[in-house]
Design a protein around this motif. Structure first.
Motif, PDB file in Angstrom:
ATOM      1  N   ARG A 273      47.067  59.695  55.556  1.00  8.93           N
ATOM      2  CA  ARG A 273      46.624  58.325  55.788  1.00  8.93           C
ATOM      3  C   ARG A 273      45.104  58.350  55.933  1.00  8.93           C
ATOM      4  NH1 ARG A 273      47.643  52.663  57.631  1.00  8.93           N
ATOM      5  NH2 ARG A 273      45.811  52.174  58.867  1.00  8.93           N
ATOM      6  N   HIS A 274      44.422  57.512  55.161  1.00  7.39           N
ATOM      7  CA  HIS A 274      42.970  57.420  55.277  1.00  7.39           C
ATOM      8  C   HIS A 274      42.558  55.970  55.475  1.00  7.39           C
ATOM      9  CE1 HIS A 274      38.719  57.277  53.760  1.00  7.39           C
ATOM     10  NE2 HIS A 274      38.651  58.204  54.677  1.00  7.39           N
ATOM     11  N   THR A 275      41.782  55.753  56.506  1.00 12.29           N
ATOM     12  CA  THR A 275      41.231  54.435  56.797  1.00 12.29           C
ATOM     13  C   THR A 275      39.745  54.445  56.455  1.00 12.29           C
ATOM     14  OG1 THR A 275      42.814  54.072  58.598  1.00 12.29           O
ATOM     15  CG2 THR A 275      40.830  52.703  58.585  1.00 12.29           C
TER      16      THR A 275
ATOM     17  N   ASN B 214      44.021  52.642  53.572  1.00 11.08           N
ATOM     18  CA  ASN B 214      43.747  51.357  54.199  1.00 11.08           C
ATOM     19  C   ASN B 214      42.239  51.143  54.189  1.00 11.08           C
ATOM     20  OD1 ASN B 214      43.040  49.632  56.710  1.00 11.08           O
ATOM     21  ND2 ASN B 214      45.240  49.311  56.489  1.00 11.08           N
ATOM     22  N   THR B 215      41.784  50.103  53.508  1.00  7.78           N
ATOM     23  CA  THR B 215      40.340  49.884  53.379  1.00  7.78           C
ATOM     24  C   THR B 215      39.953  48.498  53.892  1.00  7.78           C
ATOM     25  OG1 THR B 215      40.367  48.911  51.146  1.00  7.78           O
ATOM     26  CG2 THR B 215      40.382  51.316  51.307  1.00  7.78           C
ATOM     27  N   THR B 216      38.774  48.429  54.472  1.00  8.87           N
ATOM     28  CA  THR B 216      38.175  47.155  54.869  1.00  8.87           C
ATOM     29  C   THR B 216      36.726  47.144  54.408  1.00  8.87           C
ATOM     30  OG1 THR B 216      39.579  46.950  56.838  1.00  8.87           O
ATOM     31  CG2 THR B 216      37.572  45.626  56.778  1.00  8.87           C
ATOM     32  N   ILE B 217      36.385  46.180  53.572  1.00  7.55           N
ATOM     33  CA  ILE B 217      34.999  45.973  53.138  1.00  7.55           C
ATOM     34  C   ILE B 217      34.509  44.705  53.819  1.00  7.55           C
ATOM     35  CG2 ILE B 217      33.428  45.802  51.186  1.00  7.55           C
ATOM     36  CD1 ILE B 217      35.139  48.326  51.136  1.00  7.55           C
ATOM     37  N   ASP B 218      33.582  44.861  54.749  1.00  8.26           N
ATOM     38  CA  ASP B 218      33.150  43.748  55.600  1.00  8.26           C
ATOM     39  C   ASP B 218      31.734  43.315  55.207  1.00  8.26           C
ATOM     40  OD1 ASP B 218      32.547  41.959  57.595  1.00  8.26           O
ATOM     41  OD2 ASP B 218      33.169  43.244  59.249  1.00  8.26           O
TER      42      ASP B 218
ATOM     43  N   ARG C 226      55.836  58.132  47.849  1.00  6.97           N
ATOM     44  CA  ARG C 226      55.520  56.744  48.178  1.00  6.97           C
ATOM     45  C   ARG C 226      54.026  56.604  48.431  1.00  6.97           C
ATOM     46  NH1 ARG C 226      58.414  52.941  52.842  1.00  6.97           N
ATOM     47  NH2 ARG C 226      57.496  50.964  52.157  1.00  6.97           N
ATOM     48  N   ALA C 227      53.455  55.533  47.915  1.00  7.71           N
ATOM     49  CA  ALA C 227      52.036  55.239  48.128  1.00  7.71           C
ATOM     50  C   ALA C 227      51.893  53.858  48.744  1.00  7.71           C
ATOM     51  CB  ALA C 227      51.263  55.327  46.817  1.00  7.71           C
ATOM     52  N   VAL C 228      50.946  53.748  49.644  1.00  5.95           N
ATOM     53  CA  VAL C 228      50.636  52.480  50.288  1.00  5.95           C
ATOM     54  C   VAL C 228      49.147  52.209  50.106  1.00  5.95           C
ATOM     55  CG1 VAL C 228      50.627  51.181  52.446  1.00  5.95           C
ATOM     56  CG2 VAL C 228      52.447  52.857  52.012  1.00  5.95           C
ATOM     57  N   PHE C 229      48.816  51.011  49.659  1.00  9.60           N
ATOM     58  CA  PHE C 229      47.414  50.587  49.597  1.00  9.60           C
ATOM     59  C   PHE C 229      47.301  49.228  50.265  1.00  9.60           C
ATOM     60  CE2 PHE C 229      44.045  48.027  47.698  1.00  9.60           C
ATOM     61  CZ  PHE C 229      42.944  48.843  47.918  1.00  9.60           C
ATOM     62  N   SER C 230      46.432  49.149  51.253  1.00 13.00           N
ATOM     63  CA  SER C 230      46.141  47.892  51.922  1.00 13.00           C
ATOM     64  C   SER C 230      44.629  47.726  51.945  1.00 13.00           C
ATOM     65  CB  SER C 230      46.712  47.896  53.350  1.00 13.00           C
ATOM     66  OG  SER C 230      46.400  46.679  54.010  1.00 13.00           O
ATOM     67  N   GLY C 231      44.134  46.805  51.142  1.00  8.63           N
ATOM     68  CA  GLY C 231      42.685  46.630  51.019  1.00  8.63           C
ATOM     69  C   GLY C 231      42.267  45.223  51.411  1.00  8.63           C
ATOM     70  N   LYS C 232      41.357  45.138  52.355  1.00  4.46           N
ATOM     71  CA  LYS C 232      40.885  43.834  52.835  1.00  4.46           C
ATOM     72  C   LYS C 232      39.398  43.687  52.566  1.00  4.46           C
ATOM     73  CE  LYS C 232      40.662  40.921  56.984  1.00  4.46           C
ATOM     74  NZ  LYS C 232      40.995  40.817  58.431  1.00  4.46           N
ATOM     75  N   VAL C 233      39.042  42.577  51.945  1.00  6.62           N
ATOM     76  CA  VAL C 233      37.641  42.210  51.768  1.00  6.62           C
ATOM     77  C   VAL C 233      37.366  41.005  52.656  1.00  6.62           C
ATOM     78  CG1 VAL C 233      35.870  41.388  50.177  1.00  6.62           C
ATOM     79  CG2 VAL C 233      37.530  43.108  49.419  1.00  6.62           C
TER      80      VAL C 233
END
Length: 411
Positions: A239-241, A270-274, A295-302
């Motif tokens: 898991r990488h944030t 899990n990414t957040t671009i603020d 299994r792969a999970v991608f959660s990306g928030k801009v």
């Protein structure tokens, strides 16, 4: 694992300062569960299934064979710096270039993104701060090799990087280890000052019994530029944030990710671009290759804040499934509170193009090789976005190694 069972014994051995807030956070909040939205698809129940101990309590020393294995991973194209179970190994490490300094430091954390970051603050044996002096340029990438080992070990590491004004530098973070069942938990924070350029490439290729959890937090100042990549092929669970904060106008961030997993591996990005301020440009591309029952999970928030006018952001996640039992969960998100911006996001999950595969088979190319060729082409696009050619070549060697496993699955 009771998260605080070993705290007193660890504290007696540690040279780093532990914050009361980290202790209180772990005591009251514990680790995130699937009830937390950011951890909906990734379980940390393995912590309760084994009594993981902070690595200093296990008194682990590298054997001659371990040292030889670590040295084999050295590249003559890089400056190679070794951390053994989170602690700098001065004997193995090479000399830093001029105008780059690394010192041991103590730190007091005031806030945490989750219980995993607080756990890192509690159990990191030594924390380090690296500074790249202003107006310097370093053509040779600095490769931090984080080597982990120890059955039932909890291995924590913390590194703070400061890139001063108008400096240019490339960093590689290589996560490797032996074949034991350990948990690695690494936090890397980087500040890129005005008009500076920095590249941060993370490779995670740990053994299939290990679990890996990492956090990278980068602050991009005025007219500064970030090039980032995360490449994951190893670990039973990883898991990488990634948090990128655009805090100065004119800043730019090119954020890339690639993952190739097989069997029952689980990988979560899990990414957040603020966009804290306006007039910044960010570009994000993550691509994944899944085989077996992986299994792969991608959660990306801009996030574009209210006063961040003239922001420009693009986000895309593509997944290629080589098996009917593989699964990809993709959740790109936009939160826009300004009205004069450009923003786009997208996601795809699909299987290999049958026509492309048939074409290669009709040219007498074996199926396993054909799958490898098409898979390589799918992921190599991400690698080729890295500017440094030596780093590109190094990453392609990692791709070759990953595709050897994929080809074996289809023999």
């Amino acid at each position: 694992m009771n998260l605080l069972n070993h705290y007193d014994k660890f504290q007696a051995l540690s040279t780093a300062t532990r914050g009361r807030k980290a202790l209180e956070y772990v005591r009251t909040q514990g680790l995130p569960t699937r009830q937390n939205e950011d951890w909906k698809y990734t379980s940390l129940k393995f912590f309760s299934e084994n009594d993981y101990k902070p690595s200093p309590l296990l008194n682990i020393a590298a054997s001659h064979d371990d040292l030889a294995t670590i040295k084999k991973s050295f590249s003559p194209d890089f400056v190679n710096i070794v951390f053994f179970n989170g602690v700098l190994d001065k004997t193995l490490s090479q000399n830093f270039p001029a105008d780059v300094t690394l010192v041991e430091t103590s730190f007091e954390k005031e806030s945490f993104v989750d219980g995993i970051e607080a756990l890192n603050a509690l159990y990191t044996p030594r924390s380090y701060s690296l500074t790249v002096k202003k107006e310097t340029s370093h053509a040779k990438p600095i490769n931090f090799i984080f080597w982990s080992q120890g059955d039932s070990a909890l291995i924590s590491a913390y590194l703070k990087i400061s890139v001063e004004q108008r400096a240019q530098v490339q960093f590689l973070i290589s996560h490797q280890g032996d074949h034991t069942n350990y948990v690695s938990n690494t936090v890397v924070e980087m500040d890129i000052a005005e008009n500076a350029k920095a590249s941060l490439v993370k490779i995670q290729e740990e053994n299939m019994s290990a679990r890996h959890i990492g956090l990278s937090r980068v602050r991009v100042s005025k007219n500064a530029e970030l090039e980032s990549m995360v490449f994951s092929t190893g670990a039973k669970l990883s898991r990488h944030t990634l948090e990128v904060l655009m805090i100065g106008e004119g800043g730019a961030a090119h954020v890339h990710g690639a993952y190739a997993v097989v069997a029952d591996q689980h990988v979560d990005n899990n990414t957040t671009i603020d966009h804290v301020v306006g007039h910044c440009n960010t570009y994000q591309l993550y691509k994944g290759l899944l085989d077996g029952e992986s299994r792969a999970v991608f959660s990306g928030k801009v996030l574009i804040r209210r006063n961040a006018q003239k922001a420009n952001s693009e986000q895309l996640n593509n997944n290629l499934l080589l098996s009917r039992k593989a699964e990809a969960d993709s959740k790109p998100m936009l939160q826009i509170d300004a009205d004069d911006v450009k923003a786009a996001h997208g996601s795809t999950v699909g299987q290999m193009n049958k026509e492309e595969l048939f074409y290669l088979l009709s040219r007498a190319i074996p199926k396993s090789k054909a799958i490898t060729m098409l898979s390589y082409g799918f992921l190599s696009e991400v690698v080729e976005r890295i500017a440094n050619e030596k780093t590109q070549d190094w990453l392609k060697e990692k791709l070759d190694k990953a595709f050897t496993c994929i080809a074996t699955e289809h023999l």
